[in-house]
Motif scaffolding. Structure first.
Motif, PDB file in Angstrom:
ATOM      1  N   GLU A  99       0.859  -0.998   0.158  1.00 22.57           N
ATOM      2  CA  GLU A  99       0.035  -0.033   0.085  1.00 22.57           C
ATOM      3  C   GLU A  99       0.768   1.251   0.083  1.00 22.57           C
ATOM      4  O   GLU A  99       0.400   2.297  -0.173  1.00 22.57           O
ATOM      5  CB  GLU A  99      -0.946   0.043   1.084  1.00 22.57           C
ATOM      6  N   THR A 105      -2.790   7.332  -2.750  1.00 24.40           N
ATOM      7  CA  THR A 105      -2.427   7.692  -1.192  1.00 24.40           C
ATOM      8  C   THR A 105      -1.521   8.864  -1.237  1.00 24.40           C
ATOM      9  O   THR A 105      -0.944   9.249  -0.278  1.00 24.40           O
ATOM     10  CB  THR A 105      -2.347   6.598  -0.301  1.00 24.40           C
ATOM     11  N   TRP A 135      -1.823  10.454  14.653  1.00 22.52           N
ATOM     12  CA  TRP A 135      -1.512   9.095  14.657  1.00 22.52           C
ATOM     13  C   TRP A 135      -2.254   8.355  15.370  1.00 22.52           C
ATOM     14  O   TRP A 135      -2.541   7.119  15.325  1.00 22.52           O
ATOM     15  CB  TRP A 135      -0.141   8.627  14.405  1.00 22.52           C
ATOM     16  N   ALA A 139      -9.431   6.300  13.545  1.00 19.61           N
ATOM     17  CA  ALA A 139     -10.163   6.605  12.401  1.00 19.61           C
ATOM     18  C   ALA A 139      -9.111   7.193  11.629  1.00 19.61           C
ATOM     19  O   ALA A 139      -9.072   7.020  10.275  1.00 19.61           O
ATOM     20  CB  ALA A 139     -11.257   7.519  12.692  1.00 19.61           C
ATOM     21  N   TYR A 140      -8.419   8.086  11.929  1.00 18.13           N
ATOM     22  CA  TYR A 140      -7.239   8.838  11.221  1.00 18.13           C
ATOM     23  C   TYR A 140      -6.263   7.760  10.648  1.00 18.13           C
ATOM     24  O   TYR A 140      -5.702   7.881   9.782  1.00 18.13           O
ATOM     25  CB  TYR A 140      -6.603   9.950  11.979  1.00 18.13           C
ATOM     26  N   GLU A 142      -6.514   4.410  10.220  1.00 19.58           N
ATOM     27  CA  GLU A 142      -7.207   3.511   9.096  1.00 19.58           C
ATOM     28  C   GLU A 142      -7.100   4.258   7.930  1.00 19.58           C
ATOM     29  O   GLU A 142      -7.059   3.582   6.999  1.00 19.58           O
ATOM     30  CB  GLU A 142      -8.550   3.191   9.529  1.00 19.58           C
ATOM     31  N   ALA A 143      -7.752   5.712   7.910  1.00 22.03           N
ATOM     32  CA  ALA A 143      -7.487   6.201   6.755  1.00 22.03           C
ATOM     33  C   ALA A 143      -6.338   6.752   6.029  1.00 22.03           C
ATOM     34  O   ALA A 143      -6.228   7.056   4.961  1.00 22.03           O
ATOM     35  CB  ALA A 143      -8.356   7.617   6.742  1.00 22.03           C
ATOM     36  N   HIS A 144      -5.210   6.566   6.910  1.00 22.26           N
ATOM     37  CA  HIS A 144      -3.902   7.125   6.518  1.00 22.26           C
ATOM     38  C   HIS A 144      -2.858   5.750   6.846  1.00 22.26           C
ATOM     39  O   HIS A 144      -1.781   6.030   7.228  1.00 22.26           O
ATOM     40  CB  HIS A 144      -3.389   8.410   7.017  1.00 22.26           C
ATOM     41  N   TYR A 145      -3.304   4.495   6.441  1.00 29.61           N
ATOM     42  CA  TYR A 145      -2.492   3.591   6.841  1.00 29.61           C
ATOM     43  C   TYR A 145      -1.319   3.305   5.972  1.00 29.61           C
ATOM     44  O   TYR A 145      -0.250   3.361   6.431  1.00 29.61           O
ATOM     45  CB  TYR A 145      -3.468   2.026   6.342  1.00 29.61           C
ATOM     46  N   ALA A 315     -11.526  -3.708   3.686  1.00 26.75           N
ATOM     47  CA  ALA A 315     -10.385  -2.776   3.521  1.00 26.75           C
ATOM     48  C   ALA A 315      -9.329  -3.006   4.607  1.00 26.75           C
ATOM     49  O   ALA A 315      -8.421  -2.399   4.745  1.00 26.75           O
ATOM     50  CB  ALA A 315     -11.149  -1.512   4.000  1.00 26.75           C
ATOM     51  N   THR A 316      -9.624  -4.041   5.734  1.00 28.05           N
ATOM     52  CA  THR A 316      -8.664  -4.108   6.604  1.00 28.05           C
ATOM     53  C   THR A 316      -7.456  -4.573   6.027  1.00 28.05           C
ATOM     54  O   THR A 316      -7.155  -5.525   5.248  1.00 28.05           O
ATOM     55  CB  THR A 316      -9.089  -5.344   7.526  1.00 28.05           C
TER      56      THR A 316
END
Length: 319
Positions: A99, A105, A135, A139-140, A142-145, A315-316
């Protein structure tokens, strides 16, 4: 025999890595928060890696030949680990992810269409690090993995006092209870029940790796080589979502049904409308041999068909 510390290592390919290290005769120490004990013969240290004081206290005076970090997701976690292990290990291996190359991203250098990307497309030595971002917010994160992984690699590359390598894993698959992401089950269930699979109009291929092969590569990266920097981990052979579904169809005897989504709309996992594949040439040059995806994928599908799975949001991340 080497003294090896694994941070995490309680599930999926990390659990298998611990078992393989132990079977190879190494002295293995596992650090986690205590919810899952390691197998017999493994030293277990209980600590929250986000708590630097607790981590250093748990480590005590221990030193290691290699540390394998399975659960580093942010530059803040990397900075804590870099300080904690600076004088305790000579080598540090971090599990990273394909990713980091997702062009959705980050602004990444362009590559010729259809060319699997090499490691240098994302250079941790020059990547910007922002430890002031939120970090700690789930939620942040997960959205910015992907960005968390890129910045974590950058911290270890530039600020650690040890040799550092990162293993950027392809999409990990493995049947049955081991396929904890639920992505393979998503296709098996939809094809089996005749439910439409949402795909993009012009799907592009990506790369995969079996969880056992990834555990083997991590064992190799930990004990059999001293390379530094990132290395891509993916089986030979690119597959798009149609080819993946075709393997499942051959195992189930049911043909997949597709529904094409408009540009920008969400689709099923592994349906990509952007170039998203990486090259494993560096790992091969360093001495690791990969299987072909279609050699192991039918067996993974069979295992998933005959064993219960632990479902998760598609999405995990698989790493």
């Amino acid at each position: 025999m080497q003294r090896i510390c694994v941070i995490g290592g309680s599930r999926y390919f990390g659990k298998l890595l611990v078992q393989n290290l132990l079977a190879a005769g190494h002295h293995v120490t596992v650090i986690n928060r205590g919810s899952t004990p390691p197998p017999p013969g493994v030293e277990h240290l209980v600590a929250d890696r986000d708590d630097e004081t607790a981590l250093t206290t748990a480590l005590g005076s221990r030193t290691f030949d290699v540390v394998v970090d399975q659960v580093c997701y942010t530059p803040v976690q990397a900075a804590i680990a870099a300080r904690a292990f600076r004088d305790r290990t000579a080598r540090y291996v971090m599990t990273s992810t394909i990713e980091v190359y997702d062009p959705a991203t980050a602004a990444l250098p362009a590559v010729p269409h259809g060319t699997p990307v090499p490691e240098g497309i994302v250079d941790p030595a020059t990547w910007l690090v922002r430890t002031d971002l939120p970090w700690h917010d789930a939620a942040y994160l997960e959205a910015h993995y992907a960005e968390g992984k890129r910045q974590a690699e950058a911290v270890f590359t530039r600020d650690a006092g040890f040799a550092f390598a990162s293993v950027r894993s392809a999409h990990v698959l493995g049947g049955g209870v081991r396929e904890f992401t639920g992505r393979l089950a998503h296709y098996i269930e939809r094809i089996g029940h005749g439910t439409e699979i949402a795909v993009h109009a012009g799907v592009l291929p990506t790369v995969f790796i079996h969880y056992e092969e990834l555990a083997d590569l991590l064992l190799w990266a930990t004990t059999a080589t001293d390379f530094t920097g990132p290395v891509n981990a993916c089986s030979d052979e690119l597959l798009d979502v149609h080819a993946l579904a075709g393997v499942i169809a051959a195992q189930t005897g049911r043909e997949p049904l597709y529904r094409t989504v408009a540009a920008g709309e969400p689709a099923s996992p592994f349906s990509f409308d952007r170039h998203y594949a990486m090259s494993n040439a560096r790992a091969k040059e360093l001495g690791f041999s990969f299987s072909r995806t279609t050699d192991w994928l039918p067996g993974a599908v069979t295992e998933a068909l005959t064993a219960p799975v632990t479902p998760a949001t598609p999405a995990t991340p698989a790493t």
